[in-house]
Design a protein around this motif. Structure first.
Motif, PDB file in Angstrom:
ATOM      1  N   SER A 167      18.721  45.815 -15.640  1.00 18.18           N
ATOM      2  CA  SER A 167      19.317  44.658 -16.311  1.00 18.18           C
ATOM      3  C   SER A 167      18.947  43.391 -15.544  1.00 18.18           C
ATOM      4  CB  SER A 167      20.834  44.836 -16.352  1.00 18.18           C
ATOM      5  OG  SER A 167      21.317  44.890 -15.027  1.00 18.18           O
ATOM      6  N   GLY A 168      19.324  42.265 -16.092  1.00 18.83           N
ATOM      7  CA  GLY A 168      19.127  40.996 -15.380  1.00 18.83           C
ATOM      8  C   GLY A 168      17.736  40.440 -15.538  1.00 18.83           C
ATOM      9  N   GLU A 169      17.575  39.247 -15.010  1.00 21.55           N
ATOM     10  CA  GLU A 169      16.314  38.521 -15.121  1.00 21.55           C
ATOM     11  C   GLU A 169      15.259  39.134 -14.212  1.00 21.55           C
ATOM     12  OE1 GLU A 169      15.896  35.454 -16.968  1.00 21.55           O
ATOM     13  OE2 GLU A 169      17.696  36.337 -17.863  1.00 21.55           O
ATOM     14  N   PRO A 170      13.967  39.024 -14.607  1.00 21.77           N
ATOM     15  CA  PRO A 170      12.919  39.407 -13.658  1.00 21.77           C
ATOM     16  C   PRO A 170      13.046  38.532 -12.407  1.00 21.77           C
ATOM     17  CG  PRO A 170      11.986  38.823 -15.803  1.00 21.77           C
ATOM     18  CD  PRO A 170      13.446  38.487 -15.852  1.00 21.77           C
ATOM     19  N   PRO A 171      12.718  39.084 -11.248  1.00 21.53           N
ATOM     20  CA  PRO A 171      12.973  38.333 -10.017  1.00 21.53           C
ATOM     21  C   PRO A 171      12.101  37.088  -9.891  1.00 21.53           C
ATOM     22  CG  PRO A 171      11.730  40.337  -9.562  1.00 21.53           C
ATOM     23  CD  PRO A 171      12.103  40.384 -11.010  1.00 21.53           C
ATOM     24  N   ASP A 172      12.660  36.060  -9.256  1.00 18.93           N
ATOM     25  CA  ASP A 172      11.974  34.784  -9.064  1.00 18.93           C
ATOM     26  C   ASP A 172      11.921  34.496  -7.556  1.00 18.93           C
ATOM     27  OD1 ASP A 172      11.262  32.147  -8.774  1.00 18.93           O
ATOM     28  OD2 ASP A 172      12.795  31.357 -10.137  1.00 18.93           O
ATOM     29  N   PRO A 173      10.697  34.516  -6.977  1.00 17.64           N
ATOM     30  CA  PRO A 173      10.615  34.347  -5.515  1.00 17.64           C
ATOM     31  C   PRO A 173      10.970  32.953  -5.021  1.00 17.64           C
ATOM     32  CG  PRO A 173       8.420  34.489  -6.477  1.00 17.64           C
ATOM     33  CD  PRO A 173       9.389  34.742  -7.592  1.00 17.64           C
ATOM     34  N   THR A 174      11.173  31.990  -5.957  1.00 19.36           N
ATOM     35  CA  THR A 174      11.647  30.685  -5.493  1.00 19.36           C
ATOM     36  C   THR A 174      13.182  30.688  -5.388  1.00 19.36           C
ATOM     37  OG1 THR A 174      11.853  29.715  -7.710  1.00 19.36           O
ATOM     38  CG2 THR A 174       9.718  29.480  -6.610  1.00 19.36           C
ATOM     39  N   ARG A 175      13.816  31.741  -5.923  1.00 18.32           N
ATOM     40  CA  ARG A 175      15.275  31.837  -5.832  1.00 18.32           C
ATOM     41  C   ARG A 175      15.665  33.264  -5.489  1.00 18.32           C
ATOM     42  NH1 ARG A 175      17.659  29.785 -11.219  1.00 18.32           N
ATOM     43  NH2 ARG A 175      15.774  30.768 -11.990  1.00 18.32           N
ATOM     44  N   VAL A 176      15.509  33.599  -4.221  1.00 20.26           N
ATOM     45  CA  VAL A 176      15.817  34.963  -3.781  1.00 20.26           C
ATOM     46  C   VAL A 176      17.333  35.092  -3.648  1.00 20.26           C
ATOM     47  CG1 VAL A 176      15.525  36.642  -1.923  1.00 20.26           C
ATOM     48  CG2 VAL A 176      13.603  35.174  -2.582  1.00 20.26           C
ATOM     49  N   PRO A 177      17.929  36.076  -4.342  1.00 15.72           N
ATOM     50  CA  PRO A 177      19.384  36.218  -4.272  1.00 15.72           C
ATOM     51  C   PRO A 177      19.849  36.578  -2.862  1.00 15.72           C
ATOM     52  CG  PRO A 177      18.430  37.635  -5.979  1.00 15.72           C
ATOM     53  CD  PRO A 177      17.302  37.090  -5.182  1.00 15.72           C
ATOM     54  N   GLY A 178      21.054  36.137  -2.523  1.00 18.35           N
ATOM     55  CA  GLY A 178      21.642  36.523  -1.242  1.00 18.35           C
ATOM     56  C   GLY A 178      22.078  37.978  -1.265  1.00 18.35           C
ATOM     57  N   GLY A 179      22.473  38.476  -0.103  1.00 26.60           N
ATOM     58  CA  GLY A 179      22.850  39.888   0.002  1.00 26.60           C
ATOM     59  C   GLY A 179      21.643  40.761  -0.197  1.00 26.60           C
ATOM     60  N   CYS A 180      21.837  41.906  -0.825  1.00 29.85           N
ATOM     61  CA  CYS A 180      20.695  42.753  -1.192  1.00 29.85           C
ATOM     62  C   CYS A 180      19.944  42.038  -2.316  1.00 29.85           C
ATOM     63  CB  CYS A 180      21.170  44.120  -1.662  1.00 29.85           C
ATOM     64  SG  CYS A 180      19.876  45.067  -2.491  1.00 29.85           S
ATOM     65  N   ARG A 181      18.666  41.759  -2.119  1.00 28.31           N
ATOM     66  CA  ARG A 181      17.948  40.935  -3.109  1.00 28.31           C
ATOM     67  C   ARG A 181      17.777  41.628  -4.459  1.00 28.31           C
ATOM     68  NH1 ARG A 181      13.244  38.820  -0.187  1.00 28.31           N
ATOM     69  NH2 ARG A 181      14.863  38.691   1.378  1.00 28.31           N
ATOM     70  N   PHE A 182      18.020  42.907  -4.499  1.00 32.52           N
ATOM     71  CA  PHE A 182      17.901  43.651  -5.754  1.00 32.52           C
ATOM     72  C   PHE A 182      19.222  43.648  -6.536  1.00 32.52           C
ATOM     73  CE2 PHE A 182      17.765  47.970  -7.875  1.00 32.52           C
ATOM     74  CZ  PHE A 182      16.844  47.621  -8.849  1.00 32.52           C
ATOM     75  N   HIS A 183      20.314  43.163  -5.930  1.00 35.34           N
ATOM     76  CA  HIS A 183      21.624  43.420  -6.533  1.00 35.34           C
ATOM     77  C   HIS A 183      21.802  42.894  -7.954  1.00 35.34           C
ATOM     78  CE1 HIS A 183      23.143  39.392  -5.176  1.00 35.34           C
ATOM     79  NE2 HIS A 183      23.956  39.536  -6.211  1.00 35.34           N
ATOM     80  N   PRO A 184      21.200  41.715  -8.340  1.00 39.02           N
ATOM     81  CA  PRO A 184      21.457  41.274  -9.716  1.00 39.02           C
ATOM     82  C   PRO A 184      20.937  42.253 -10.780  1.00 39.02           C
ATOM     83  CG  PRO A 184      20.582  39.471  -8.382  1.00 39.02           C
ATOM     84  CD  PRO A 184      20.417  40.731  -7.587  1.00 39.02           C
ATOM     85  N   ARG A 185      19.981  43.083 -10.419  1.00 37.72           N
ATOM     86  CA  ARG A 185      19.411  44.025 -11.405  1.00 37.72           C
ATOM     87  C   ARG A 185      19.819  45.462 -11.139  1.00 37.72           C
ATOM     88  NH1 ARG A 185      13.220  43.274 -11.250  1.00 37.72           N
ATOM     89  NH2 ARG A 185      13.136  43.943 -13.408  1.00 37.72           N
ATOM     90  N   CYS A 186      20.662  45.651 -10.153  1.00 42.90           N
ATOM     91  CA  CYS A 186      20.895  47.026  -9.694  1.00 42.90           C
ATOM     92  C   CYS A 186      21.928  47.760 -10.553  1.00 42.90           C
ATOM     93  CB  CYS A 186      21.365  47.008  -8.249  1.00 42.90           C
ATOM     94  SG  CYS A 186      21.586  48.671  -7.591  1.00 42.90           S
ATOM     95  N   PRO A 187      21.599  48.951 -11.031  1.00 44.79           N
ATOM     96  CA  PRO A 187      22.543  49.692 -11.867  1.00 44.79           C
ATOM     97  C   PRO A 187      23.754  50.223 -11.096  1.00 44.79           C
ATOM     98  CG  PRO A 187      20.417  50.872 -11.698  1.00 44.79           C
ATOM     99  CD  PRO A 187      20.284  49.615 -10.909  1.00 44.79           C
ATOM    100  N   ILE A 188      23.707  50.275  -9.778  1.00 47.40           N
ATOM    101  CA  ILE A 188      24.842  50.861  -9.038  1.00 47.40           C
ATOM    102  C   ILE A 188      25.505  49.852  -8.095  1.00 47.40           C
ATOM    103  CG2 ILE A 188      23.952  53.243  -9.172  1.00 47.40           C
ATOM    104  CD1 ILE A 188      23.076  52.832  -6.155  1.00 47.40           C
ATOM    105  N   ARG A 189      25.317  48.564  -8.375  1.00 47.95           N
ATOM    106  CA  ARG A 189      25.827  47.572  -7.416  1.00 47.95           C
ATOM    107  C   ARG A 189      27.350  47.585  -7.341  1.00 47.95           C
ATOM    108  NH1 ARG A 189      23.874  44.313 -11.578  1.00 47.95           N
ATOM    109  NH2 ARG A 189      25.549  43.498 -12.895  1.00 47.95           N
TER     110      ARG A 189
END
Ligand code: ADP
Ligand code: MG
Length: 295
Positions: free
Chosen positions: A248-270
């Motif tokens: 789920s979520g947007e494809p990742p954008d390297p100009t806006r790396v999420p905080g925490g685990c960088r995969f978390h916005p798309r992670c099915p088990i977050r």
């Protein structure tokens, strides 16, 4: 043989293409670097061969940091092979001249016939006077590889080396790289967006997501016992997989790396902690799952 320590490459526009990478390719080892388009694989590959200057961190060859004064020697020892051999070869240059060019530029003697034979073009003399358009895609890639071998490298960095080839010849080119490892002891980093390719070629696998290696281990560890949810998602798109994990979520954008685990916005088990705790590279030890790290 080739190593990065805490390597960062940030482009002028702010893309954190390589964002803290520690990676090692040992002697006689083939490492597959796998990740989806835009995750920073080519930038990392180019930094390894000295074509991109790191923002910070180090590239080491045989334990020695890359010295700008010895860049020419580095570029000889660490050879880059690209995806599209048709684009890499000069259409007006014969196979002989294409293979002899590198050694000439470096002021070295050349063994064009020997290099072509090592790349599986036999008998080599039959190829000397041919032009790229007279060759198949697979043969062209062999000429490119012969050109790399002519410089007697210690490592090959192959960026998607079979992505532009017909499925029928991909296996042959991968087998060639395996043969070079076995017969010449050559090391290689093979970059691909296809995790399935690692089965056929790699000793070890490094999975890259948004500029970072998120999981690494032997092929068996990573493909049979993946620990990172991103690796599991990549595996689920292989034909052999029983079910497909859709991220789920947007494809990742390297100009806006999420905080925490960088995969978390798309992670099915977050869980909540994933937005806060950065995740280390998961060790090659199945006792640690990512959720145990953040909780
Ligand atoms: P991959 O090979 O995994 O597809 P790249 O290393 O080509 O990834 O690109 C990683 C990120 O860096 C992408 O977001 C891409 O748009 C960006 N990028 C690549 N090259 C440049 C460049 N020369 N200038 C600015 N941004 C770049
Ligand atoms: Mg690329």
């Amino acid at each position: 043989m080739l190593e990065t320590r805490d390597l960062y490459v940030t482009y002028p526009g702010g893309a954190r293409a390589v964002d803290g990478v520690n990676l090692r390719v040992g002697p006689g080892e083939i490492v597959a670097l796998i990740g989806e388009s835009g995750c920073g694989k080519s930038t990392l590959a180019r930094a390894l061969v000295g074509l991109v200057k790191p923002t910070s961190g180090q590239v080491l060859h045989q334990g020695a940091p890359l010295d700008p004064k010895r860049m020419k020697e580095h570029r000889r020892k660490v050879q880059l092979v690209l995806q599209d051999p048709g684009g890499a070869l000069n259409p007006r240059q014969t196979v002989f001249d294409a293979v002899a060019e590198g050694p000439r530029l470096h002021g070295l003697s050349h063994d064009v016939a020997g290099s072509l034979a090592k790349a599986g073009l036999r008998p080599p003399e039959e190829y000397f006077r041919r032009y790229p358009h007279e060759l198949s895609g697979g043969q062209q890639q062999r000429v490119v590889i012969a050109g790399a071998l002519a410089l007697n490298p210690s490592v090959i960095v192959a960026d998607e080396p079979v992505a532009s080839l017909d499925a029928s010849v991909r296996g042959e080119i991968l087998k060639l790289l395996l043969g070079l490892r076995d017969e010449l002891g050559l090391s290689a980093l093979v970059v691909s967006h296809d995790l399935g390719l690692a089965w056929n070629i790699a000793d070890r696998v490094a999975v890259m997501y948004l500029g970072r290696i998120v999981e690494t281990g032997t092929v068996e560890e990573v493909l049979l016992r993946p620990r990172h949810p991103y690796t599991k998602a990549l595996l689920s798109v292989l034909p052999s997989s029983p079910e497909r994990i859709v991220l789920s979520g947007e494809p990742p954008d390297p100009t806006r790396v999420p905080g925490g685990c960088r995969f978390h916005p798309r992670c099915p088990i977050r869980v909540d902690g994933c937005a806060v705790h950065d995740l280390p590279v998961l060790p090659a030890d199945d006792s640690v799952a990512c959720l145990e790290v953040v909780q």
